[in-house]
Enzyme design. Sequence first.
Site, PDB file in Angstrom:
ATOM      1  N   SER A 101      -2.352   0.600  -4.443  1.00  0.00           N
ATOM      2  CA  SER A 101      -2.894   1.738  -3.681  1.00  0.00           C
ATOM      3  C   SER A 101      -4.259   2.155  -4.214  1.00  0.00           C
ATOM      4  CB  SER A 101      -1.927   2.919  -3.787  1.00  0.00           C
ATOM      5  OG  SER A 101      -2.538   4.108  -3.331  1.00  0.00           O
ATOM      6  N   ALA A 102      -5.130   2.616  -3.303  1.00  0.00           N
ATOM      7  CA  ALA A 102      -6.446   3.134  -3.700  1.00  0.00           C
ATOM      8  C   ALA A 102      -6.344   4.546  -4.242  1.00  0.00           C
ATOM      9  CB  ALA A 102      -7.379   3.125  -2.487  1.00  0.00           C
ATOM     10  N   LYS A 104      -9.217   5.010   6.189  1.00  0.00           N
ATOM     11  CA  LYS A 104      -7.916   4.567   5.681  1.00  0.00           C
ATOM     12  C   LYS A 104      -8.079   3.447   4.654  1.00  0.00           C
ATOM     13  CE  LYS A 104      -4.773   5.896   9.374  1.00  0.00           C
ATOM     14  NZ  LYS A 104      -3.905   5.425  10.448  1.00  0.00           N
ATOM     15  N   LYS A 160     -10.880  -1.194  -1.916  1.00  0.00           N
ATOM     16  CA  LYS A 160     -10.603  -2.102  -0.804  1.00  0.00           C
ATOM     17  C   LYS A 160     -11.773  -1.977   0.184  1.00  0.00           C
ATOM     18  CE  LYS A 160      -5.658  -1.039  -1.189  1.00  0.00           C
ATOM     19  NZ  LYS A 160      -4.496  -0.371  -0.590  1.00  0.00           N
ATOM     20  N   THR A 173       1.600   9.864   4.124  1.00  0.00           N
ATOM     21  CA  THR A 173       0.560  10.746   3.584  1.00  0.00           C
ATOM     22  C   THR A 173      -0.769  10.552   4.294  1.00  0.00           C
ATOM     23  OG1 THR A 173       0.540   9.069   1.888  1.00  0.00           O
ATOM     24  CG2 THR A 173       1.379  11.230   1.249  1.00  0.00           C
ATOM     25  N   ASP A 218       0.875  -1.162   0.000  1.00  0.00           N
ATOM     26  CA  ASP A 218       0.000   0.000   0.000  1.00  0.00           C
ATOM     27  C   ASP A 218       0.922   1.224   0.000  1.00  0.00           C
ATOM     28  OD1 ASP A 218      -2.331   1.607   0.470  1.00  0.00           O
ATOM     29  OD2 ASP A 218      -1.696   1.748   2.563  1.00  0.00           O
ATOM     30  N   LEU A 219       0.399   2.385  -0.363  1.00  0.00           N
ATOM     31  CA  LEU A 219       1.252   3.593  -0.393  1.00  0.00           C
ATOM     32  C   LEU A 219       1.061   4.452   0.864  1.00  0.00           C
ATOM     33  CD1 LEU A 219       3.141   5.591  -2.005  1.00  0.00           C
ATOM     34  CD2 LEU A 219       1.020   6.649  -2.823  1.00  0.00           C
ATOM     35  N   ASP A 220      -0.162   5.000   1.010  1.00  0.00           N
ATOM     36  CA  ASP A 220      -0.430   5.969   2.072  1.00  0.00           C
ATOM     37  C   ASP A 220      -0.340   5.310   3.448  1.00  0.00           C
ATOM     38  OD1 ASP A 220      -1.060   8.160   0.322  1.00  0.00           O
ATOM     39  OD2 ASP A 220      -2.990   7.212  -0.080  1.00  0.00           O
ATOM     40  N   GLU A 242       0.071  -3.488   4.667  1.00  0.00           N
ATOM     41  CA  GLU A 242      -1.079  -2.576   4.764  1.00  0.00           C
ATOM     42  C   GLU A 242      -1.180  -1.908   6.133  1.00  0.00           C
ATOM     43  OE1 GLU A 242      -3.601  -1.038   3.693  1.00  0.00           O
ATOM     44  OE2 GLU A 242      -3.799  -1.743   1.649  1.00  0.00           O
ATOM     45  N   ASP A 243      -1.557  -0.625   6.142  1.00  0.00           N
ATOM     46  CA  ASP A 243      -1.788   0.063   7.413  1.00  0.00           C
ATOM     47  C   ASP A 243      -3.283   0.249   7.700  1.00  0.00           C
ATOM     48  OD1 ASP A 243      -2.234   2.013   5.393  1.00  0.00           O
ATOM     49  OD2 ASP A 243      -2.028   3.585   6.908  1.00  0.00           O
TER      50      ASP A 243
END
Length: 217
Positions: free
Chosen positions: A114-115, A45, A145, A17, A9-11, A169-170
């Site tokens: 990423s979403a 999130k 997601k 971010t 995942d990115l954020d 994933e966070d």
Amino acid sequence: MKIKACLFDLDGVIVDTAKYHYIAWKEMAADLGFDFSEDENELLKGVSRMRSLDILLGIGKITKTEAEKLELADGKNRRYLEYVSHMTAAEILPGVTRFLDDLRSNGILVALGSASKNAPMILDRIHLKEKFDVIVDGNSVSRAKPDPEVFLKGAALLGVQPHECLVFEDAQAGIEAALNGGMKVIGVGSSDHLSHADHYIPGFKKLDYELLSKWYL
Ligand code: BG6
Ligand code: MG
């Protein structure tokens, strides 16, 4: 190790971010006349921009037309872009670049899942694009997601099976997306907010290929 690919995942995983998304939504909520807490933000999130807006309006008990919603989502994104436009590679979370290099030098494929529709721009800003074999983001998926589409698409593009993939994933929605896709998943952050992952790590500082090999024999 049974794992052939890692999907990130990115954020909140690669770069922090998540805090900018939260501030932008919180400012919008304040304009609409209600408070939006950090605990409530956990629900947003990993979730797409429009779905996040619906959840937020639900929290504020506010009804808007579809046209008004599009305008609000645009406004939130403009605020968010003001924050991320100043980002540099210094905001990559500790240990991430080393860990990506470690995986790649051990023959593990690496993808972004990423979403966010802003993901390509952010990867450009932090100069991390070339570390990913494949990038799947909010522009190329139609289901948010916890639907597994973003990760399954990543696996297909990499040419690996879902059970050979490990997701980082966070967000709870992201952990569920990975599990729904039949993948292994590591929660990044505290297990106070997250559940059902195989393992939890506070960040990437202490994680390397060797430890992963022990976890996924
Ligand atoms: C996810 C974030 O990665 O992307 C969410 O966790 C965000 O908070 C979603 O809403 C969509 O991002 P964007 O940049 O397309 O609005
Ligand atoms: Mg995230």
